[in-house]
Design a protein around this motif. Structure first.
Motif, short mmCIF file in Angstrom:
data_model
loop_
_atom_site.label_atom_id
_atom_site.label_comp_id
_atom_site.label_asym_id
_atom_site.label_seq_id
_atom_site.Cartn_x
_atom_site.Cartn_y
_atom_site.Cartn_z
N PHE A 29 41.71 59.21 38.78
CA PHE A 29 42.06 58.08 37.90
C PHE A 29 42.37 58.51 36.47
O PHE A 29 43.16 57.87 35.78
CB PHE A 29 40.93 57.05 37.87
N ASP A 71 37.50 55.96 47.44
CA ASP A 71 38.22 55.33 46.33
C ASP A 71 37.54 55.51 44.96
O ASP A 71 38.13 56.06 44.06
CB ASP A 71 38.49 53.85 46.68
N ARG A 72 36.30 55.04 44.81
CA ARG A 72 35.65 55.11 43.49
C ARG A 72 34.42 56.00 43.50
O ARG A 72 33.69 56.06 44.49
CB ARG A 72 35.23 53.71 43.04
N TRP A 129 46.02 45.94 46.05
CA TRP A 129 45.56 47.29 46.40
C TRP A 129 44.37 47.21 47.34
O TRP A 129 44.32 47.90 48.37
CB TRP A 129 45.15 48.03 45.13
N ARG A 130 43.43 46.35 47.00
CA ARG A 130 42.20 46.27 47.79
C ARG A 130 42.50 45.76 49.20
O ARG A 130 41.92 46.22 50.17
CB ARG A 130 41.19 45.35 47.07
N ARG A 141 40.90 55.42 33.67
CA ARG A 141 42.29 55.11 33.29
C ARG A 141 42.40 54.88 31.79
O ARG A 141 43.43 55.15 31.18
CB ARG A 141 42.78 53.90 34.09
N GLU A 201 39.89 41.73 45.44
CA GLU A 201 40.36 41.33 44.11
C GLU A 201 41.84 41.56 43.86
O GLU A 201 42.41 40.96 42.95
CB GLU A 201 39.52 42.05 43.04
N SER A 202 42.47 42.43 44.65
CA SER A 202 43.85 42.82 44.32
C SER A 202 44.65 43.16 45.57
O SER A 202 44.08 43.34 46.65
CB SER A 202 43.80 44.07 43.42
N ASN A 225 45.89 47.75 36.60
CA ASN A 225 46.45 47.63 37.96
C ASN A 225 47.62 46.64 37.95
O ASN A 225 47.83 45.89 36.98
CB ASN A 225 45.38 47.25 39.00
N PHE A 239 40.57 43.38 37.15
CA PHE A 239 41.49 43.78 38.22
C PHE A 239 42.15 42.60 38.95
O PHE A 239 42.74 42.79 40.01
CB PHE A 239 40.82 44.69 39.26
N ASP A 279 49.10 51.35 40.41
CA ASP A 279 48.85 50.95 41.81
C ASP A 279 50.10 51.15 42.67
O ASP A 279 50.10 51.98 43.57
CB ASP A 279 48.40 49.48 42.01
#
Ligand code: GYE
Length: 336
Positions: A155, A136-137, A61-62, A192, A58-59, A242, A216, A270
């Motif tokens: 976060f 990560d999560r 970052w990912r 966040r 999705e991003s 993000n 995101f 990010d």
């Protein structure tokens, strides 16, 4: 648990050798959840098989996170990685984890799309004696024995840091803030938001006038921001969970004839290259970093467990923060 794992691995190797003829569709790299050589593979050595269930792509970052994991869990480094992309859907991730359990991998690692709803599949992994590592999560569960460790950023702290910046630097006069939240129900979106609210609650100048998910992604960040701009003509600050959503918001701001960084300030979390470039260019005003390079630590954790060692239940990665000057200085060496 680690020594149990070790024995299980030896046993699995034997079973896997029996079924190898039926599952020759190897390839640790693709979206496939199919079996691969690993510690069963003729002459392939004693590789540790790891099933990794990724959130999606999705991003920025990912993407950096995926690259880091694939680069660290290589065959040369002793791993047989099976990788899957859940396209931000929990059911896909559960299916991938079930498939890893069925294949009898040595370890499962995953980054949960959302926080809740994992107990059943994690119970299945536990019953199969496969240690699970959260990267990560976080998951929301009452039973901490369902995973070995959780490695990733704090976060809430990220949200607090960006909130402190907004409160202290921009909130010296009344400001109207709109918030672009991450994926609904995900740990980073929940935390966040909490951290930001916590850091700004005592400053009456900071008013959050709207808050909506942009999932995101850059595209949804842009769409949601277009709606905000129409509904609220007097936005001062965009807080995006993000960089990608912030970058989408910048496109919407520019399309509306306003100047990001001047008419409307954008703050994000990010610190991926595109975000840092926008910060260097003055379009983003502040970034709190979230480090995506979790691959080497994940590899170390698995090796430690595999050698019978133990690891901390929670491993927090370090994040920095950047203003324009710091972004300009950091950009030449930025890895992602
Ligand atoms: O901030 C965002 C990504 O879970 C920390 O997920 C991660 C977040 C990251 O889509 O860009």
């Amino acid at each position: 648990m680690a020594s149990t794992t070790f024995h299980k691995r030896a046993i699995t190797a034997g079973i896997a050798a029996l079924v190898l003829g039926l599952s020759a569709c190897a390839g640790g790299d693709g979206d496939s959840t199919g079996d691969s050589t690993g510690d069963s593979g003729g002459g392939g050595g004693d590789l540790i098989s790891v099933g990794f269930a990724q959130v999606g792509a999705e991003s920025g970052w990912r993407t950096a996170n995926t690259t880091s994991i694939k680069d660290a869990l290589t065959q040369e480094n002793g791993f047989d990685l099976k990788f899957s992309d859940a396209q931000q859907k929990q059911e896909n991730q559960i299916q991938a984890i079930r498939s890893y359990i069925a294949q009898g991998v040595d370890y499962i690692a995953f980054s949960p799309v959302v926080e809740s709803g994992w107990d059943a599949v994690l119970e299945e992994a536990k019953t199969a004696n496969i240690p699970v590592i959260l990267t990560d999560r976080a998951v929301d569960t009452e039973d901490e024995s369902l995973y070995v460790t959780f490695i990733g950023s704090d976060f809430v702290e990220e949200g607090r840091r960006i909130g402190a910046y907004v409160s202290e630097t921009l909130g010296t006069e009344p400001i109207k803030v709109v918030e672009l939240q991450g994926t609904t129900g995900s740990a980073p979106a929940i935390d966040r938001k909490t951290g930001f609210e916590d850091a700004t609650k005592d400053n009456p100048n900071v008013e959050i006038i709207a808050s909506q998910t942009g999932n995101f992604t850059r595209a949804e960040g842009k769409t949601v921001m277009e709606g905000f701009l129409q509904a609220y003509p007097d936005i001062d600050v965009v807080y995006a969970h993000n960089d990608d959503m912030g970058l989408g918001a910048i496109e919407a701001i520019e399309a509306a004839g306003k100047v990001p960084g001047q008419d409307i300030k954008v703050v994000t979390i990010d610190g991926v290259k595109d975000g840092m470039q926008a910060l260097a260019d003055g379009k983003i005003t502040y970034i709190v970093e979230c480090n995506p390079l979790l691959g080497p630590d994940l590899a170390d954790i698995i090796k430690t467990l595999d050698e019978g060692g133990t690891v901390e239940k929670r491993i927090v990665t370090k994040d920095e923060e950047f203003d324009q000057e710091a972004a300009i200085a950091a950009l030449p060496d930025r890895q992602y």
